[in-house]
Design an enzyme around this catalytic site. Structure first.
Site, mmCIF file in Angstrom:
data_model
loop_
_atom_site.group_PDB
_atom_site.id
_atom_site.type_symbol
_atom_site.label_atom_id
_atom_site.label_comp_id
_atom_site.label_asym_id
_atom_site.label_seq_id
_atom_site.Cartn_x
_atom_site.Cartn_y
_atom_site.Cartn_z
ATOM 1 N N GLY A 1 29.583 1.263 15.518
ATOM 2 C CA GLY A 1 29.765 2.073 16.731
ATOM 3 C C GLY A 1 29.350 3.512 16.487
ATOM 4 O O GLY A 1 29.619 4.068 15.421
ATOM 5 N N ALA A 58 22.355 17.053 8.099
ATOM 6 C CA ALA A 58 22.722 17.558 6.776
ATOM 7 C C ALA A 58 22.016 16.770 5.667
ATOM 8 O O ALA A 58 21.538 17.351 4.684
ATOM 9 C CB ALA A 58 24.245 17.492 6.601
ATOM 10 N N ARG A 113 24.350 -3.434 15.725
ATOM 11 C CA ARG A 113 25.098 -4.356 14.872
ATOM 12 C C ARG A 113 24.107 -5.429 14.447
ATOM 13 O O ARG A 113 23.242 -5.846 15.216
ATOM 14 C CB ARG A 113 26.299 -4.901 15.623
ATOM 15 C CG ARG A 113 27.288 -3.762 15.937
ATOM 16 C CD ARG A 113 28.687 -4.243 16.212
ATOM 17 N NE ARG A 113 29.637 -3.141 16.090
ATOM 18 C CZ ARG A 113 29.929 -2.273 17.072
ATOM 19 N NH1 ARG A 113 29.331 -2.363 18.230
ATOM 20 N NH2 ARG A 113 30.809 -1.323 16.870
ATOM 21 N N ASP A 163 33.785 0.561 8.112
ATOM 22 C CA ASP A 163 34.038 -0.398 7.025
ATOM 23 C C ASP A 163 32.972 -1.486 6.913
ATOM 24 O O ASP A 163 32.573 -1.848 5.811
ATOM 25 C CB ASP A 163 35.370 -1.121 7.289
ATOM 26 C CG ASP A 163 36.548 -0.328 6.783
ATOM 27 O OD1 ASP A 163 36.364 0.550 5.927
ATOM 28 O OD2 ASP A 163 37.673 -0.602 7.247
ATOM 29 N N THR A 169 33.400 6.854 12.432
ATOM 30 C CA THR A 169 33.991 6.031 13.493
ATOM 31 C C THR A 169 35.058 6.843 14.213
ATOM 32 O O THR A 169 35.818 7.572 13.560
ATOM 33 C CB THR A 169 34.635 4.722 12.968
ATOM 34 O OG1 THR A 169 35.454 4.162 14.003
ATOM 35 C CG2 THR A 169 35.510 4.940 11.746
ATOM 36 N N ASP A 228 37.576 5.650 15.472
ATOM 37 C CA ASP A 228 38.873 4.970 15.356
ATOM 38 C C ASP A 228 39.766 5.489 14.229
ATOM 39 O O ASP A 228 40.951 5.175 14.202
ATOM 40 C CB ASP A 228 38.657 3.468 15.159
ATOM 41 C CG ASP A 228 38.149 2.790 16.413
ATOM 42 O OD1 ASP A 228 38.227 3.400 17.494
ATOM 43 O OD2 ASP A 228 37.654 1.654 16.310
ATOM 44 N N ASP A 261 40.008 4.491 11.330
ATOM 45 C CA ASP A 261 40.670 3.352 10.693
ATOM 46 C C ASP A 261 40.101 3.029 9.313
ATOM 47 O O ASP A 261 40.284 1.933 8.800
ATOM 48 C CB ASP A 261 40.582 2.118 11.612
ATOM 49 C CG ASP A 261 39.140 1.717 11.909
ATOM 50 O OD1 ASP A 261 38.218 2.503 11.624
ATOM 51 O OD2 ASP A 261 38.935 0.607 12.429
ATOM 52 N N ARG A 278 40.371 -0.783 18.975
ATOM 53 C CA ARG A 278 40.608 -2.235 19.068
ATOM 54 C C ARG A 278 41.578 -2.680 17.975
ATOM 55 O O ARG A 278 42.423 -3.512 18.185
ATOM 56 C CB ARG A 278 39.265 -2.964 18.942
ATOM 57 C CG ARG A 278 39.344 -4.423 19.288
ATOM 58 C CD ARG A 278 38.022 -4.998 19.726
ATOM 59 N NE ARG A 278 36.915 -4.586 18.878
ATOM 60 C CZ ARG A 278 35.639 -4.684 19.235
ATOM 61 N NH1 ARG A 278 35.330 -5.158 20.425
ATOM 62 N NH2 ARG A 278 34.692 -4.316 18.412
ATOM 63 N N GLY A 333 52.032 14.546 25.463
ATOM 64 C CA GLY A 333 53.459 14.455 25.793
ATOM 65 C C GLY A 333 53.793 13.200 26.589
ATOM 66 O O GLY A 333 54.538 13.246 27.566
HETATM 67 P P1 ADP Z 1 31.521 -0.535 11.473
HETATM 68 O O1 ADP Z 1 30.538 -0.162 10.455
HETATM 69 O O2 ADP Z 1 31.740 0.537 12.479
HETATM 70 O O3 ADP Z 1 32.804 -1.080 10.876
HETATM 71 P P2 ADP Z 1 30.729 -3.249 12.115
HETATM 72 O O4 ADP Z 1 31.939 -3.886 11.532
HETATM 73 O O5 ADP Z 1 30.216 -3.786 13.401
HETATM 74 O O6 ADP Z 1 30.916 -1.694 12.372
HETATM 75 O O7 ADP Z 1 29.589 -3.330 11.015
HETATM 76 C C1 ADP Z 1 28.334 -2.742 11.242
HETATM 77 C C2 ADP Z 1 27.282 -3.549 10.567
HETATM 78 O O8 ADP Z 1 27.514 -3.563 9.162
HETATM 79 C C3 ADP Z 1 27.229 -5.018 10.940
HETATM 80 O O9 ADP Z 1 26.566 -5.263 12.161
HETATM 81 C C4 ADP Z 1 26.472 -5.597 9.783
HETATM 82 O O10 ADP Z 1 25.100 -5.321 9.909
HETATM 83 C C5 ADP Z 1 27.022 -4.777 8.617
HETATM 84 N N1 ADP Z 1 28.101 -5.527 7.967
HETATM 85 C C6 ADP Z 1 29.331 -5.787 8.459
HETATM 86 N N2 ADP Z 1 30.033 -6.560 7.625
HETATM 87 C C7 ADP Z 1 29.233 -6.804 6.572
HETATM 88 C C8 ADP Z 1 29.370 -7.574 5.358
HETATM 89 N N3 ADP Z 1 30.477 -8.250 5.074
HETATM 90 N N4 ADP Z 1 28.330 -7.580 4.509
HETATM 91 C C9 ADP Z 1 27.193 -6.919 4.790
HETATM 92 N N5 ADP Z 1 26.996 -6.206 5.907
HETATM 93 C C10 ADP Z 1 27.989 -6.136 6.790
HETATM 94 O O1 F6P Z 2 33.777 2.854 17.745
HETATM 95 C C1 F6P Z 2 34.964 2.123 17.641
HETATM 96 C C2 F6P Z 2 35.196 1.358 18.890
HETATM 97 O O2 F6P Z 2 35.163 2.294 19.889
HETATM 98 C C3 F6P Z 2 36.457 0.544 18.994
HETATM 99 O O3 F6P Z 2 37.599 1.255 19.332
HETATM 100 C C4 F6P Z 2 36.080 -0.466 20.019
HETATM 101 O O4 F6P Z 2 36.863 -1.585 20.012
HETATM 102 C C5 F6P Z 2 34.672 -0.751 19.641
HETATM 103 O O5 F6P Z 2 34.159 0.452 19.099
HETATM 104 C C6 F6P Z 2 33.856 -1.275 20.739
HETATM 105 O O6 F6P Z 2 32.500 -1.073 20.479
HETATM 106 P P1 F6P Z 2 31.352 -1.918 21.148
HETATM 107 O O7 F6P Z 2 31.767 -2.165 22.546
HETATM 108 O O8 F6P Z 2 30.162 -1.059 21.001
HETATM 109 O O9 F6P Z 2 31.288 -3.194 20.360
#
Ligand code: ADP
Ligand code: F6P
Length: 324
Positions: free
Chosen positions: A15, A26, A76, A107, A129, A131, A133, A175, A189
């Site tokens: 995202g 940078a 993605r 992550d 991100t 989030d 998280d 999410r 508040g």
């Molecule tokens: P974020 O990076 O924000 O957590 P995603 O979980 O959608 O978002 O991951 C982004 C991209 O990172 C995925 O579409 C995929 O290309 C790659 N990715 C996610 N999980 C893995 C994994 N276990 N191994 C390798 N690449 C991954």
């Molecule tokens: O960037 C994080 C986030 O906004 C989450 O809070 C949300 O669930 C998710 O991305 C949704 O992203 P998309 O609709 O692009 O899959």
């Protein structure tokens, strides 16, 4: 250590988040400053596999620090979880002379970064991100802007909610994590904050509170609901039916992911992008930049991914105490 890096690639993945452009800028400017070439990989791992790779110079990142989104686009790429696809990704990096890579994302993106590092591409990840998280860091690019956008929107909803003596359920993004909800709960508040981490789905309790507080003279009621809890419209109907108080749901949605980054997001994202290049120049790989206890540090990616994170218990408790 000797500077072995000749070309750094940079990509954004997952995202988007306001401040990603500041981080890209940078990376580009820091690398160029050290005589290193920069290649922008468009649309994350998807663009890498499609070899959508562009040369970047100082002017490619002019006039972007103040802009939300990511000029490199993001995507993605589900197939990047496969080992053979990761092999191809690493080969493409090598083919394009990319011997250092900065991955800006969450992550999931870090897992892809670790896979490339394992295949010999020196890689440093930067947390991006809204989030908040990512377990290893107290700051991630975009959170500050997102929470401020949500806060300003909730202030506006509060005005109309107050005028109409309504209950308002306002759904914020997150999410899997309730950090935005909790921060807004405190900053706006709110009477109640519902997060995936703490909400027990006891709607009767919320309804009882509303009825009690109305008897005490409360004329409007704000509930911040995290996306992960969801069902804001259904909740509004049930609360209205049970309390007799007019109730409306507002889902803020993607507005929280856009907009001009705050000063904090610009400065911290710039710092993280700069540190990522410094680490690559120092010969590091498989690292993630983090902000912990007021300092920018770095961790091994696997170590970072093994960490877990909860919402801040003290803040959560405080949000309850301050709402009564
Ligand atoms: P974020 O990076 O924000 O957590 P995603 O979980 O959608 O978002 O991951 C982004 C991209 O990172 C995925 O579409 C995929 O290309 C790659 N990715 C996610 N999980 C893995 C994994 N276990 N191994 C390798 N690449 C991954
Ligand atoms: O960037 C994080 C986030 O906004 C989450 O809070 C949300 O669930 C998710 O991305 C949704 O992203 P998309 O609709 O692009 O899959």
């Amino acid at each position: 250590m000797e500077n072995k890096i000749r070309t750094i690639g940079v990509l954004t993945s997952g995202g988007d988040a306001p401040g990603m452009n500041a981080a890209i800028r940078a990376v580009v400017r820091t690398a160029l400053h050290s005589g290193i070439k920069v290649k922008g990989i468009v649309r994350g791992y998807q663009g890498l596999l499609e070899e959508d790779i562009i040369d970047m110079d100082g002017s490619s990142v002019s006039d972007i620090i103040q802009r939300g989104g990511t000029v490199l686009y993001t995507a993605r790429c589900p197939e990047f979880v496969k080992s053979e696809v990761q092999d191809r990704g690493a080969e493409i990096c090598k083919k394009h002379g990319i011997d250092g890579l900065v991955v800006i994302g969450g992550d999931g993106s870090f897992k892809g970064a670790a896979a490339l590092a394992k295949r010999g591409v020196n890689t440093v990840a930067v947390p991006g991100t809204i989030d908040l998280d990512i377990a290893c860091t107290d700051y991630s690019i975009g959170f500050d802007t997102a929470v401020n956008t949500a806060m300003e929107t909730i202030d506006k909803v509060r005005d109309t909610s107050t005028s109409h003596e309504r209950c308002s359920i306002i759904e914020v993004m997150g999410r899997l994590a309730g950090h935005i909800a909790l921060w807004c709960g405190i900053a706006n508040g709110a009477e109640d904050v519902l997060t995936v981490e703490r909400y027990d789905y006891d709607e009767e309790h919320i309804i009882k509170n509303i009825i009690e507080r109305r008897k005490q003279g409360k004329r409007h009621y704000i509930i911040i609901n995290a996306e992960g809890v969801g069902d804001s419209n259904g909740m509004a109907k049930r609360i209205e039916a049970a309390t007799g108080m007019e109730t409306r749901a507002t889902i803020i949605g993607y507005a929280q992911r856009g907009g001009n980054p705050t000063a904090m997001d610009r400065v911290y994202a710039s710092t993280m992008g700069t540190k990522a290049v410094d680490l690559l120049i120092a010969g590091a790989s498989n690292r993630v930049i983090a902000y912990k206890n007021g300092q920018f540090i770095d961790y091994d990616i696997q170590e970072a991914l093994a960490m877990s994170k909860d919402i801040d218990g003290y803040m959560y408790d405080m949000s309850i105490r301050l709402s009564r």
